[in-house]
Design a protein around this motif. Structure first.
Motif: not given
Length: 364
Positions: A196-212
């Motif tokens: 659930r946490i993985l699904l809800r996490a938003i990109p941390t470093f750039i907009k529309n990125g993949s690293v959360t």
């Protein structure tokens, strides 16, 4: 030439930044480990070599040795190769043994981000090259090596699953020396719904990125060290060697891509020894970011069943200088659980674009 072997290995539990070790400085984390590992071999120690990168300065290895009550003749050396420092300390100890400079060392690393005086990290690369933060560099690796968000979340979930299984089966108990009564990594004290946490996490470093934040490591306090001896010295003291040092490789890449640096170190190491990926039974590669772990596995052709089989820093945390020595400690105990291991590799990438890999063979 005397072969270098590892005969003891221990780590602290890993604490969160400003968590259960928030009041302990680096030497206070290290001293119990040094005291434990040196028991019975104090007079044989040639040196203590420790990695530390965000401490208060000074020679942390000497300070920690004195705090641990080691004999005054044991000098102490502190090194900094960013996140590779703990693994480099072990590598240096192994090379000193094989060069005949000494035959008994304690080596590892420690970090207390909670007591660090530094508000900002050190510079890894000059301005004319560029000096991205590690999260942004993880995004560069993901984009360049086509590692998707799903790929990263899948690996992060696997890391957590393996860590929980290792905790529940008692595997981590053998690794951890209780310090101030802490016997469980702080990230694992409370079980969470990681999917659930993985699904809800938003990109941390750039907009529309993949690293959360969910598919990356946390920032942590912790310490880890091993005893490196010449094989002859170990036998004379009736100590059982577990891992025998075979070779190592360190390799630099562009500072934008530190996460991929272990690939080149491992390739160079295998080439020197005329080995293939299929010859290696277990890999411990510091995760830090799932994009890094997935990219390394993909580029090297490492099946997940051979990689970080007990979970890694995404689940447990990343106490910088301690992480490389934790990789070796994990292998030290894991090979004792198996009958099918001959060769194992510990590898890590670090700021500035450096990859370090060590190859061991089992002695049991």
């Amino acid at each position: 030439m005397s072969k270098a072997v590892i005969v003891k290995a221990k780590r602290s539990a890993i604490g969160k930044e400003n968590g259960f070790f928030k009041h302990l400085e680096v030497q206070q984390l290290l001293a119990p480990l040094l005291r434990h590992l040196s028991e019975g071999i104090e007079e044989h120690l040639n040196d203590v070599i420790l990695g530390n990168i965000v401490g208060l300065g000074g020679n942390i290895a000497r300070l920690s040795g004195l705090q641990a009550g080691l004999p005054l003749h044991v000098p102490g050396l502190t090194i900094d190769r960013q996140c590779s420092a703990g693994l480099e300390a072990i590598r240096l100890a192994c090379c000193l043994v094989e060069a005949g400079a000494g035959d008994c060392y304690i080596a590892g690393g420690a970090e207390s981000v909670s007591t660090s005086p530094f508000e900002k990290r050190a510079r890894f690369s000059p301005e004319d090259i560029g000096d991205p933060d590690m999260g942004l560099a993880a995004e560069y690796v993901a984009k360049t090596y086509q590692i998707t968000r799903d790929d990263q979340d899948e690996f992060a979930e696997l890391s957590y699953q393996r860590a929980w299984e290792s905790l529940e089966t008692g595997f981590y108990k053998q690794e951890i020396l209780p310090i101030e009564g802490q016997t469980t990594d702080e990230e694992l004290v409370r079980k969470r719904d990681i999917k659930r946490i993985l699904l809800r996490a938003i990109p941390t470093f750039i907009k529309n990125g993949s690293v959360t934040a969910a598919n990356s490591c946390s920032i942590n306090d912790g310490a880890c060290a091993v005893v490196v001896m010449s094989e002859n010295k170990a036998k004379s003291l009736s100590l059982q060697p577990i891992l025998r040092f075979v070779d190592s490789e360190v390799f630099g890449v562009h500072p934008f891509f530190p996460g991929i640096a272990p690939v080149f170190a491992i390739k160079g190491l295998l080439k020197k020894r005329n080995l293939d990926i299929r010859d290696i039974d277990l890999f411990e590669i510091n995760e830090a970011f799932a994009s890094k772990a997935v990219a390394c596995a993909k580029e090297l052709g490492i099946p997940y069943e051979k990689l970080n089989t007990r979970g890694g820093s995404i689940a447990l945390g990343h106490p910088y200088s301690a992480s490389g020595s934790i990789l070796v400690t994990r292998l030290f105990y894991e090979v004792q659980q198996r009958q099918d291991c001959r060769y194992v590799i510990a590898a890590i990438g670090s700021g500035g674009g450096i990859g370090l890999a060590m190859l061991f063979e089992t002695c049991i």
